[in-house]
Design a protein around this motif. Sequence first.
Motif, PDB file in Angstrom:
ATOM      1  N   ARG A 267      23.286   1.898  -0.916  1.00 52.79           N
ATOM      2  CA  ARG A 267      22.713   1.339   0.404  1.00 52.79           C
ATOM      3  C   ARG A 267      21.344   0.475   0.119  1.00 52.79           C
ATOM      4  O   ARG A 267      20.874  -0.345   0.762  1.00 52.79           O
ATOM      5  CB  ARG A 267      22.225   2.428   1.255  1.00 52.79           C
ATOM      6  CG  ARG A 267      23.689   3.140   1.920  1.00 52.79           C
ATOM      7  CD  ARG A 267      24.849   2.268   2.630  1.00 52.79           C
ATOM      8  NE  ARG A 267      24.024   1.758   3.786  1.00 52.79           N
ATOM      9  CZ  ARG A 267      24.120   2.161   5.021  1.00 52.79           C
ATOM     10  NH1 ARG A 267      24.691   3.471   5.033  1.00 52.79           N
ATOM     11  NH2 ARG A 267      23.554   1.733   6.192  1.00 52.79           N
ATOM     12  N   GLN A 268      20.788   0.738  -1.192  1.00 47.54           N
ATOM     13  CA  GLN A 268      19.716  -0.167  -1.715  1.00 47.54           C
ATOM     14  C   GLN A 268      20.111  -0.692  -2.985  1.00 47.54           C
ATOM     15  O   GLN A 268      20.835   0.077  -3.952  1.00 47.54           O
ATOM     16  CB  GLN A 268      18.473   0.907  -1.780  1.00 47.54           C
ATOM     17  CG  GLN A 268      17.953   1.187  -0.338  1.00 47.54           C
ATOM     18  CD  GLN A 268      16.752   1.919  -0.345  1.00 47.54           C
ATOM     19  OE1 GLN A 268      16.631   2.515  -1.556  1.00 47.54           O
ATOM     20  NE2 GLN A 268      15.804   1.643   0.527  1.00 47.54           N
ATOM     21  N   VAL A 269      19.585  -1.636  -3.318  1.00 50.77           N
ATOM     22  CA  VAL A 269      19.847  -2.347  -4.582  1.00 50.77           C
ATOM     23  C   VAL A 269      18.218  -3.093  -5.084  1.00 50.77           C
ATOM     24  O   VAL A 269      17.600  -3.570  -4.291  1.00 50.77           O
ATOM     25  CB  VAL A 269      20.739  -3.471  -4.764  1.00 50.77           C
ATOM     26  CG1 VAL A 269      22.161  -2.765  -4.929  1.00 50.77           C
ATOM     27  CG2 VAL A 269      20.516  -4.583  -3.716  1.00 50.77           C
ATOM     28  N   THR A 270      18.092  -3.224  -6.497  1.00 50.97           N
ATOM     29  CA  THR A 270      16.895  -3.704  -6.626  1.00 50.97           C
ATOM     30  C   THR A 270      17.321  -5.260  -7.363  1.00 50.97           C
ATOM     31  O   THR A 270      18.037  -5.515  -7.974  1.00 50.97           O
ATOM     32  CB  THR A 270      16.217  -2.992  -8.061  1.00 50.97           C
ATOM     33  OG1 THR A 270      16.177  -1.767  -7.762  1.00 50.97           O
ATOM     34  CG2 THR A 270      14.905  -3.680  -8.555  1.00 50.97           C
ATOM     35  N   VAL A 271      16.372  -5.957  -6.772  1.00 52.04           N
ATOM     36  CA  VAL A 271      16.413  -7.493  -7.063  1.00 52.04           C
ATOM     37  C   VAL A 271      15.377  -7.662  -8.016  1.00 52.04           C
ATOM     38  O   VAL A 271      14.216  -7.361  -7.746  1.00 52.04           O
ATOM     39  CB  VAL A 271      16.403  -8.529  -5.919  1.00 52.04           C
ATOM     40  CG1 VAL A 271      16.419  -9.804  -6.333  1.00 52.04           C
ATOM     41  CG2 VAL A 271      17.673  -8.134  -4.971  1.00 52.04           C
ATOM     42  N   SER A 272      15.574  -8.201  -9.250  1.00 50.86           N
ATOM     43  CA  SER A 272      14.777  -8.321 -10.340  1.00 50.86           C
ATOM     44  C   SER A 272      15.069  -9.651 -11.181  1.00 50.86           C
ATOM     45  O   SER A 272      16.018  -9.557 -11.889  1.00 50.86           O
ATOM     46  CB  SER A 272      14.700  -7.019 -11.207  1.00 50.86           C
ATOM     47  OG  SER A 272      13.643  -7.373 -12.106  1.00 50.86           O
ATOM     48  N   VAL A 273      14.223 -10.843 -11.091  1.00 56.06           N
ATOM     49  CA  VAL A 273      14.444 -11.818 -11.522  1.00 56.06           C
ATOM     50  C   VAL A 273      13.175 -12.545 -12.278  1.00 56.06           C
ATOM     51  O   VAL A 273      12.319 -12.380 -11.628  1.00 56.06           O
ATOM     52  CB  VAL A 273      14.980 -12.917 -10.286  1.00 56.06           C
ATOM     53  CG1 VAL A 273      15.337 -14.305 -11.206  1.00 56.06           C
ATOM     54  CG2 VAL A 273      16.431 -12.359  -9.593  1.00 56.06           C
ATOM     55  N   LEU A 274      13.433 -13.085 -13.245  1.00 59.36           N
ATOM     56  CA  LEU A 274      12.517 -14.139 -13.891  1.00 59.36           C
ATOM     57  C   LEU A 274      12.543 -15.581 -13.644  1.00 59.36           C
ATOM     58  O   LEU A 274      13.778 -15.998 -13.633  1.00 59.36           O
ATOM     59  CB  LEU A 274      12.204 -13.791 -15.423  1.00 59.36           C
ATOM     60  CG  LEU A 274      11.901 -12.315 -15.854  1.00 59.36           C
ATOM     61  CD1 LEU A 274      12.104 -12.115 -17.534  1.00 59.36           C
ATOM     62  CD2 LEU A 274      10.440 -11.994 -15.558  1.00 59.36           C
TER      63      LEU A 274
END
Length: 281
Positions: A267-274
């Motif tokens: 139900r939740q995800v982490t978005v992590s981008v450079l």
Amino acid sequence: MPASPSPSSSPALDSVLGLLRCPVCRVPSLRRERSVLRCPAGHAFDIARHGYAGLLTGARATSGDDAAMVRARERFLAGGRYAPVRDAVAGLAVDSGAAGTDGAVLDAGCGTGYYLAGALDRLPAARGLGLDSSVRALRTAARAHERAAAAAWDVFRPFPLADRVADVVLDVFAPRNPAEFHRVLRPGGRLIVARPTGRHLAELRAPVAVDPAKEERLGRAMEPFFTATVTERVEYVLSLPPADARDLLDMTPTARHLGPSEAALPRQVTVSVLATAYRPR
């Protein structure tokens, strides 16, 4: 989203013809003859009824999003889930000052044109061109923005652009071709590369993996051609209803190997981008 352009009337495509070179003989500049683009040597390339130019010649690309992946991506991005990533990419393009008031923005591996449209929104006089090998994605990219044109191309090949014609090159979650990025960029241009970190979509780690050595390989690939000037990290947690979680998974190639019950959808995800801006060496 703008209506689909007519093959015989596409101002966005007309505006970038001077940037192009023939994919066959590499002679600069293509001209339009109704629904065909033609080079000075006579090589001809169809303009699809959806508005994109079919420049890809010879063997077709072996990669490219299929219709189901594109539909999932369109639904997911339309909800603004990756808007902070798009804003960061567009901000780096603007902050570089490379595009000026009427520059040219190339998006290599543009997909549906979501990130190219975001950059053009922030650069009100710039022209845009998206390259992608997915015909289904190009149908959307050709109408993603009134100043964005689209063309079928495999970004692993030499680009169908003349030397030093782009002010900004975008590469967002897409394959990279540093030598070609360098060739088509003007000396004062900027390359913007956005890619996932090891924390990106960690909750989906079983089906969606990020290679921990990816950053090291990126540095080695870029070093002969570019110098990094600034890097921004975009990281946040997304709360997702089940339908959006499924779309997020389905818009990745890995989803082809998974059935609807084979991946637990969080139900939740982490978005992590450079996102990094590079200047040409």
